[in-house]
Scaffold this motif. Structure first.
Motif, PDB file in Angstrom:
ATOM      1  N   ARG A 265      -9.990   3.353   6.857  1.00 37.90           N
ATOM      2  CA  ARG A 265     -10.706   2.831   6.154  1.00 37.90           C
ATOM      3  C   ARG A 265      -9.874   2.331   5.145  1.00 37.90           C
ATOM      4  O   ARG A 265      -8.699   2.312   4.820  1.00 37.90           O
ATOM      5  N   PHE A 266     -10.354   1.705   3.977  1.00 36.82           N
ATOM      6  CA  PHE A 266      -9.927   1.444   3.382  1.00 36.82           C
ATOM      7  C   PHE A 266     -10.716   1.117   1.658  1.00 36.82           C
ATOM      8  O   PHE A 266     -11.964   0.790   1.863  1.00 36.82           O
ATOM      9  N   PRO A 267     -10.182   0.837   0.910  1.00 32.75           N
ATOM     10  CA  PRO A 267      -8.247   0.982   0.434  1.00 32.75           C
ATOM     11  C   PRO A 267      -7.526   2.520   0.898  1.00 32.75           C
ATOM     12  O   PRO A 267      -8.298   3.011   0.655  1.00 32.75           O
ATOM     13  N   ASP A 268      -6.556   1.858   0.781  1.00 35.91           N
ATOM     14  CA  ASP A 268      -5.457   3.270   0.852  1.00 35.91           C
ATOM     15  C   ASP A 268      -4.666   3.476  -0.386  1.00 35.91           C
ATOM     16  O   ASP A 268      -4.966   4.421  -0.854  1.00 35.91           O
TER      17      ASP A 268
ATOM     18  N   GLY B 128       0.809  -0.935  -0.009  1.00 33.31           N
ATOM     19  CA  GLY B 128      -0.288   0.286  -0.245  1.00 33.31           C
ATOM     20  C   GLY B 128       0.808   1.121  -0.146  1.00 33.31           C
ATOM     21  O   GLY B 128       2.041   1.278  -0.038  1.00 33.31           O
ATOM     22  N   ARG B 129       0.064   2.497  -0.299  1.00 33.44           N
ATOM     23  CA  ARG B 129       1.145   3.893  -0.846  1.00 33.44           C
ATOM     24  C   ARG B 129       1.543   3.888   1.121  1.00 33.44           C
ATOM     25  O   ARG B 129       2.602   4.261   1.489  1.00 33.44           O
ATOM     26  N   CYS B 130       0.956   3.849   1.885  1.00 34.58           N
ATOM     27  CA  CYS B 130       1.046   3.982   3.188  1.00 34.58           C
ATOM     28  C   CYS B 130       1.769   5.003   3.686  1.00 34.58           C
ATOM     29  O   CYS B 130       2.986   5.598   4.481  1.00 34.58           O
ATOM     30  N   ARG B 131       1.666   6.548   2.765  1.00 34.37           N
ATOM     31  CA  ARG B 131       2.028   7.684   3.014  1.00 34.37           C
ATOM     32  C   ARG B 131       1.986   8.807   4.240  1.00 34.37           C
ATOM     33  O   ARG B 131       2.998   9.074   4.880  1.00 34.37           O
TER      34      ARG B 131
END
Length: 231
Positions: A144-147, A38-41
């Motif tokens: 929330r999902f998805p990122d 995932g981006r996980c920014r």
């Protein structure tokens, strides 16, 4: 689910989605595997505290795996393999019930149609497919999902809806990889189609469940249920 040989470090940068550069306690900079595509920014911010699992395997490309990150004092597990493992432990231990009666069969990686779901369960009078999604995106207690847009995840939801129409039972379990969560909602800002598919699935009879987790640097355990908010 427990981890061994965990070390604290400081995140520096993520040159690609599989690798993080981190500063260790001794000042050295090490590359660590990131087990989350995932981006996980909002999580992997330069200077944040992370926890790395050390692997005593000289054959590995990286000797560490990034398993958790601290965000505003909240510890978030980032291991994409953890949700399925904690769900399996909970199903086998009886702390998670998806069928009306205790299951007589719990099988991983079950094929249905064009999909392969995480679990297939059988119980008296029931056959159930279940898909597990790990959740790490959090803001003010709402997860929330998805990122990031996920065609695979959208396909899973639609196929579970089809399975219910063919007489199976089905469930989607969102495993929230942190403890400080008060509710779950689909990330309509990122992928509104996913939220619509989730609502259609619930209306068709698919169970939509979100469970938070108890997270420490050394372990992650499935916790209590939180409300699922669908428009």
């Amino acid at each position: 689910m427990r981890y061994e040989k965990v070390q604290m470090a400081t995140f520096l940068e993520r040159p690609n989605r599989f690798v993080a550069r981190c500063r260790m306690f001794d000042g050295s900079v090490q590359e660590s595997h990131v087990p989350n595509t995932g981006r996980c920014r909002e999580l992997l911010v330069p200077g944040c505290r992370v926890f790395l699992r050390f692997h005593d395997d000289p054959g590995r490309k990286t000797r560490h795996t990034l398993i958790a990150v601290e965000k505003n004092g909240i510890l978030i597990n980032m291991d994409s393999q953890a949700p399925n493992r904690v769900v399996e432990e909970a199903l086998q231990g009886g702390s998670l019930s998806l069928t009306r009666e205790p299951p007589t069969l719990i099988r991983r990686e079950a094929k249905y149609g064009d999909s392969r779901f995480d679990f297939y369960l059988e119980a008296p009078g029931e056959r159930l497919y279940a898909e597990v999604k790990g959740v790490t995106l959090e803001e003010n207690g709402v997860v929330r999902f998805p990122d990031a847009p996920t065609l695979r995840g959208l396909k899973h939801i639609r196929e579970l809806t089809g399975a219910v129409k063919e007489g199976y039972r089905a469930a989607v379990l969102f495993v929230v990889q942190l403890e400080e969560a008060v509710s779950f909602a689909p990330n309509d800002d990122t992928q509104p189609e996913f939220g619509r598919a989730l609502l259609e699935a619930r209306e068709a009879g698919v169970q939509i469940i979100a469970r938070r987790c108890f997270v420490t640097p050394l372990e992650i355990t499935l916790g209590g249920e939180i409300p699922v908010l669908l428009k």
